[in-house]
Design a protein around this motif. Structure first.
Motif, mmCIF file in Angstrom:
data_model
loop_
_atom_site.group_PDB
_atom_site.id
_atom_site.type_symbol
_atom_site.label_atom_id
_atom_site.label_comp_id
_atom_site.label_asym_id
_atom_site.label_seq_id
_atom_site.Cartn_x
_atom_site.Cartn_y
_atom_site.Cartn_z
ATOM 1 N N HIS A 1 -31.205 26.343 31.675
ATOM 2 C CA HIS A 1 -30.082 25.646 32.309
ATOM 3 C C HIS A 1 -28.900 25.538 31.359
ATOM 4 O O HIS A 1 -29.070 25.482 30.135
ATOM 5 N N SER A 2 -27.716 25.464 31.937
ATOM 6 C CA SER A 2 -26.495 25.407 31.126
ATOM 7 C C SER A 2 -26.442 24.157 30.251
ATOM 8 O O SER A 2 -25.949 24.214 29.124
ATOM 9 N N ASN A 3 -26.963 23.015 30.744
ATOM 10 C CA ASN A 3 -26.911 21.802 29.922
ATOM 11 C C ASN A 3 -27.823 21.919 28.692
ATOM 12 O O ASN A 3 -27.512 21.412 27.627
ATOM 13 N N GLN A 4 -28.946 22.633 28.814
ATOM 14 C CA GLN A 4 -29.803 22.906 27.656
ATOM 15 C C GLN A 4 -29.058 23.795 26.666
ATOM 16 O O GLN A 4 -29.050 23.534 25.459
ATOM 17 N N TYR B 1 -34.349 32.403 30.408
ATOM 18 C CA TYR B 1 -33.933 32.872 31.719
ATOM 19 C C TYR B 1 -32.514 32.447 32.071
ATOM 20 O O TYR B 1 -31.938 32.954 33.019
ATOM 21 N N TYR B 2 -31.941 31.512 31.332
ATOM 22 C CA TYR B 2 -30.542 31.140 31.553
ATOM 23 C C TYR B 2 -29.663 32.389 31.467
ATOM 24 O O TYR B 2 -28.693 32.527 32.190
ATOM 25 N N PHE B 3 -30.019 33.300 30.592
ATOM 26 C CA PHE B 3 -29.250 34.528 30.397
ATOM 27 C C PHE B 3 -29.715 35.609 31.359
ATOM 28 O O PHE B 3 -28.944 36.110 32.151
ATOM 29 N N TYR B 4 -30.982 35.995 31.243
ATOM 30 C CA TYR B 4 -31.544 37.049 32.087
ATOM 31 C C TYR B 4 -33.050 36.897 32.156
ATOM 32 O O TYR B 4 -33.669 36.428 31.219
#
Length: 175
Positions: free
Chosen positions: A138-141, A156-159
């Protein structure tokens, strides 16, 4: 090697060094042979060793120093899940410490997880290693880990895992 020969910029690839392989008398020689046969330079290889794989292996430090002297980077994987992690960091020739995903799942609302990651970031700067934080979804992480000073962030935030053809397109696009 294929991608490099095609003119692509390549990055190190991480390979898990299993507990079982640490007990082969010729594990170092096997890796030397594989590198020679494949034509890949050692600086493009990172060996990931879990803390639990090192338990009970008295000459692990010597073996890891051989790999590191060859030019291969050494990562401690799943850091923080064992009982004597700080001791291993002091004794082993590590390049990178990979913080386990269990600390990241709830890091945004977990003061302990934040303090742990910050401690490891500060320690790594003192001893000259880098930090990889795994399991970011997640973006906040991501934003919090950047603020805490993590060198690398994966997840997985990236890919998500993908076929080679898709990966090559991203690689060619500089992503």
């Amino acid at each position: 090697v294929k991608w490099k020969d095609e003119g692509r910029k390549i990055y190190p690839v991480s390979i898990n060094l299993s507990r079982a392989s640490l007990y082969y008398a010729d594990v170092f020689e096997r890796y030397q042979s594989i590198l020679k046969e494949s034509g890949i330079e050692p600086e493009y290889i990172q060996l990931e060793v879990t803390e639990s794989a090192m338990e009970g292996k008295k000459d692990i430090r010597v073996l890891l120093e051989q790999f590191r002297n060859m030019g291969i980077q050494i990562l401690m994987d799943d850091f923080g899940t064992g009982y004597s992690s700080l001791n291993y960091i002091k004794q082993l020739p590590l390049n990178i410490i990979k913080v386990d995903k269990t600390f990241i799942d709830d890091i945004v609302g977990d003061d302990y997880a934040q303090a742990f990651v910050k401690l490891i970031v500060d320690l790594s700067k003192t001893i000259g290693t880098q930090i990889v934080v795994e399991g970011v979804e997640h973006s906040n992480q991501y934003e919090l880990l950047r603020e805490l000073g993590a060198d690398y962030i994966q997840g997985y935030y990236f890919y998500k895992p993908m076929p080679e053809e898709e990966f090559v397109k991203l690689l060619d696009a500089g992503r």
